[in-house]
Enzyme design. Structure first.
Site, PDB file in Angstrom:
ATOM      1  N   ALA A  65       0.831  -1.209   0.000  1.00 46.74           N
ATOM      2  CA  ALA A  65       0.000   0.000   0.000  1.00 46.74           C
ATOM      3  C   ALA A  65       0.863   1.257   0.000  1.00 46.74           C
ATOM      4  CB  ALA A  65      -0.947  -0.006   1.202  1.00 46.74           C
TER       5      ALA A  65
ATOM      6  N   ALA B 195       2.038   1.712  -3.516  1.00 44.35           N
ATOM      7  CA  ALA B 195       0.943   2.213  -4.352  1.00 44.35           C
ATOM      8  C   ALA B 195       0.664   3.688  -4.083  1.00 44.35           C
ATOM      9  CB  ALA B 195      -0.319   1.383  -4.107  1.00 44.35           C
ATOM     10  N   GLU B 196       0.587   4.073  -2.825  1.00 42.52           N
ATOM     11  CA  GLU B 196       0.307   5.477  -2.517  1.00 42.52           C
ATOM     12  C   GLU B 196       1.453   6.376  -2.967  1.00 42.52           C
ATOM     13  OE1 GLU B 196      -1.442   8.524   0.798  1.00 42.52           O
ATOM     14  OE2 GLU B 196      -1.525   6.375   1.173  1.00 42.52           O
ATOM     15  N   SER B 197       2.672   5.896  -2.839  1.00 37.93           N
ATOM     16  CA  SER B 197       3.824   6.693  -3.269  1.00 37.93           C
ATOM     17  C   SER B 197       3.793   6.955  -4.768  1.00 37.93           C
ATOM     18  CB  SER B 197       5.130   5.979  -2.897  1.00 37.93           C
ATOM     19  OG  SER B 197       5.253   5.871  -1.499  1.00 37.93           O
TER      20      SER B 197
END
Length: 141
Positions: free
Chosen positions: A59, A62-64
């Protein structure tokens, strides 16, 4: 003079110094008009206790990559980006190698953005599917 792709990648990766991205060894490796790709090594640093890739690290990858994609496609002199919500569906486990996150826009509005982020392994096997919504807010004058 226009920057080369390699120069641009070096510049955006330099921004990650002393951040979670550096801690997890996340590196932006490719981009195009409508996508951004990052990779992260799968080592014991990002494992769960039983030796597989931790969903939280996935996660974070993905957020990065999604936040970075929103960031490079807006006017950062006038706006800053913040994540609003992330979801992650983990489909397979990974023990070693690299995982790759490819962020593409589903919606690129003036204020909100919605990104689809697919996490794959080195054999291009789908590991996780993530969605990230971000918001672009005006910087204070």
């Amino acid at each position: 003079m226009q920057k080369s792709k390699e120069d641009f990648l070096a510049q955006i990766n330099a921004v990650s110094k002393n951040t979670l991205m550096e801690t997890l060894d996340i590196e932006i490796v490719d981009f195009g008009d409508d996508y951004l790709i990052a990779r992260m090594p799968v080592t014991n640093k990002v494992h769960q206790p039983d030796g597989i890739l931790h969903g939280g690290a996935t996660a974070a990858l993905a957020e990065s990559v999604g936040s970075f994609a929103s960031h490079i496609f807006i006017d950062t002199d006038k706006f800053f980006v913040r994540g609003l919500e992330i979801t992650a569906n983990h489909l397979k486990s990974v023990k070693s190698g690299f995982v790759y996150a490819k962020a593409t826009f589903l919606h690129k509005g003036r204020t909100t953005q919605l990104l689809d982020i697919k996490i794959t392994d080195e054999a291009d096997t789908l590991i996780s599917i993530c969605r990230l919504s971000t918001i672009s807010l005006p910087k204070a004058n």
